[in-house]
Scaffold this active site. Structure first.
Site, PDB file in Angstrom:
ATOM      1  N   ASP A 105     -13.943   8.889 -13.834  1.00 52.65           N
ATOM      2  CA  ASP A 105     -13.071   9.341 -13.077  1.00 52.65           C
ATOM      3  C   ASP A 105     -12.739   8.514 -11.739  1.00 52.65           C
ATOM      4  O   ASP A 105     -11.542   8.245 -11.414  1.00 52.65           O
ATOM      5  CB  ASP A 105     -13.100  10.905 -12.533  1.00 52.65           C
ATOM      6  CG  ASP A 105     -14.539  10.904 -12.098  1.00 52.65           C
ATOM      7  OD1 ASP A 105     -15.511  10.150 -11.835  1.00 52.65           O
ATOM      8  OD2 ASP A 105     -14.941  12.345 -11.484  1.00 52.65           O
ATOM      9  N   ASP A 108     -16.813   5.296  -6.286  1.00 56.69           N
ATOM     10  CA  ASP A 108     -17.018   5.527  -4.702  1.00 56.69           C
ATOM     11  C   ASP A 108     -17.944   4.503  -4.268  1.00 56.69           C
ATOM     12  O   ASP A 108     -17.530   3.401  -3.934  1.00 56.69           O
ATOM     13  CB  ASP A 108     -17.470   6.914  -4.461  1.00 56.69           C
ATOM     14  CG  ASP A 108     -17.435   7.436  -3.338  1.00 56.69           C
ATOM     15  OD1 ASP A 108     -17.067   6.640  -2.004  1.00 56.69           O
ATOM     16  OD2 ASP A 108     -17.773   8.565  -2.942  1.00 56.69           O
ATOM     17  N   LYS A 136     -12.280   3.479  -4.819  1.00 62.12           N
ATOM     18  CA  LYS A 136     -12.112   3.654  -3.237  1.00 62.12           C
ATOM     19  C   LYS A 136     -12.729   2.330  -2.741  1.00 62.12           C
ATOM     20  O   LYS A 136     -14.071   2.122  -2.591  1.00 62.12           O
ATOM     21  CB  LYS A 136     -13.212   4.734  -2.742  1.00 62.12           C
ATOM     22  CG  LYS A 136     -12.603   6.357  -3.016  1.00 62.12           C
ATOM     23  CD  LYS A 136     -13.602   7.211  -2.429  1.00 62.12           C
ATOM     24  CE  LYS A 136     -13.267   8.775  -2.679  1.00 62.12           C
ATOM     25  NZ  LYS A 136     -14.330   9.691  -2.421  1.00 62.12           N
ATOM     26  N   ASP A 164     -13.847  17.461  -8.868  1.00 62.98           N
ATOM     27  CA  ASP A 164     -14.090  18.678  -8.427  1.00 62.98           C
ATOM     28  C   ASP A 164     -14.664  18.574  -7.056  1.00 62.98           C
ATOM     29  O   ASP A 164     -14.906  17.759  -6.296  1.00 62.98           O
ATOM     30  CB  ASP A 164     -15.413  19.168  -9.060  1.00 62.98           C
ATOM     31  CG  ASP A 164     -16.510  18.490  -9.056  1.00 62.98           C
ATOM     32  OD1 ASP A 164     -16.487  17.388  -9.203  1.00 62.98           O
ATOM     33  OD2 ASP A 164     -17.420  19.252  -8.542  1.00 62.98           O
TER      34      ASP A 164
END
Ligand code: IMP
Ligand code: MG
Length: 180
Positions: A105, A108, A136, A164
Site C-alpha cells: 500500500d 514510508d 513518502k 488504516d
C-alpha cells in the site's frame, strides 16, 4: 465526502479515487510490458491488510498469468511506525524459485520493505520487485530499489483505499490526509 472522522481524528480528502485509478492504470501498463514474457507466472504478494484494495485494482488490469500469495506484517501503531516489523502471518504458499512482485500500500520508512525482501530471499525467491501504490520520499531512508510507484506523497499520515488508522478507514475508496 470531503472529511471523515475516525476515533479522535479528522481527515480531509487528498486523492480522489479517479486520480488513484489513473495512477494504477500506468503501473499496470508497465507491469504488463515487463512481465509479458515471463517463463513462469510471477507471484503477486499481497501484504495484508493494507494492500487488499490496491492488489484487487491492479489484478483487474494485469494481462499476464500470475499467482497470488499473501503474508501479513505489522509495524505501525496509531499514526507512526514503531520501527519493528513483525510477521503476523507467514507466506501462504511456497515461492521457491519464483519471481515475486511485492504489492504494498505504502512505503514510508522502508523497514517493512527491507524485512520483506529478506523474508523472500530466505524463502528462496528467484527475484523480488517492489510495487507500491504510495511512496513518502522524504521518509524513505533505505537502499532497496522501489521498482514501481503509482504516486508520491508528502510525509503525512493518510487513510483510505486500504490504509488504516488503528484498523479503521480501510474501506474508503478515496485517500484522506490527517487534518491538523
Ligand atoms: P514502513 O515500514 O515505515 O515503510 O511502513 C510501511 C507500513 O506502515 C505500510 O505498509 C503501512 O501499513 C503503514 N503505513 C505507513 N505510512 C502510513 C500512513 O500514512 N497511513 C497508514 N498506514 C501507513
Ligand atoms: Mg502495509
Amino acid at each position: 465526502m470531503d472529511k471523515i472522522t475516525l476515533k479522535d481524528k479528522t481527515f480531509r480528502i487528498m486523492l480522489p479515487y479517479e486520480q488513484i485509478s489513473e495512477a494504477i492504470d500506468k503501473v499496470a501498463e508497465k507491469l504488463n510490458a515487463d512481465f509479458a514474457k515471463s517463463e513462469e507466472p510471477p507471484v503477486l504478494l499481497c501484504v495484508l491488510n493494507g494492500s487488499i484494495m490496491y492488489i484487487a485494482e491492479l489484478m483487474k488490469r494485469i494481462n499476464f498469468d500470475c499467482n497470488i500469495v499473501s503474508t501479513k506484517l505489522t509495524s505501525y501503531e496509531g499514526t507512526s511506525s514503531t520501527g519493528k516489523v513483525r510477521q503476523a502471518l507467514g507466506l501462504t504458499a511456497d515461492i521457491t524459485g519464483r519471481d515475486v512482485i511485492i504489492v504494498e500500500d505504502i512505503v514510508d520508512t522502508g523497514h517493512t520493505i527491507v524485512a520483506l525482501k529478506q523474508i523472500l530471499a530466505d524463502a528462496g525467491a528467484k527475484a523480488s520487485y517492489v510495487c507500491t501504490l504510495l511512496l513518502k520520499p522524504e521518509a524513505y531512508k533505505q537502499d532497496v530499489k522501489i521498482d514501481y510507484t503509482a504516486m508520491e506523497i508528502p510525509n503525512q499520515f493518510i487513510v483510505g483505499f486500504g490504509l488504516d488508522y488503528d484498523e479503521l478507514g480501510r474501506n474508503y475508496k478515496d485517500i484522506y490526509v490527517l487534518d491538523e
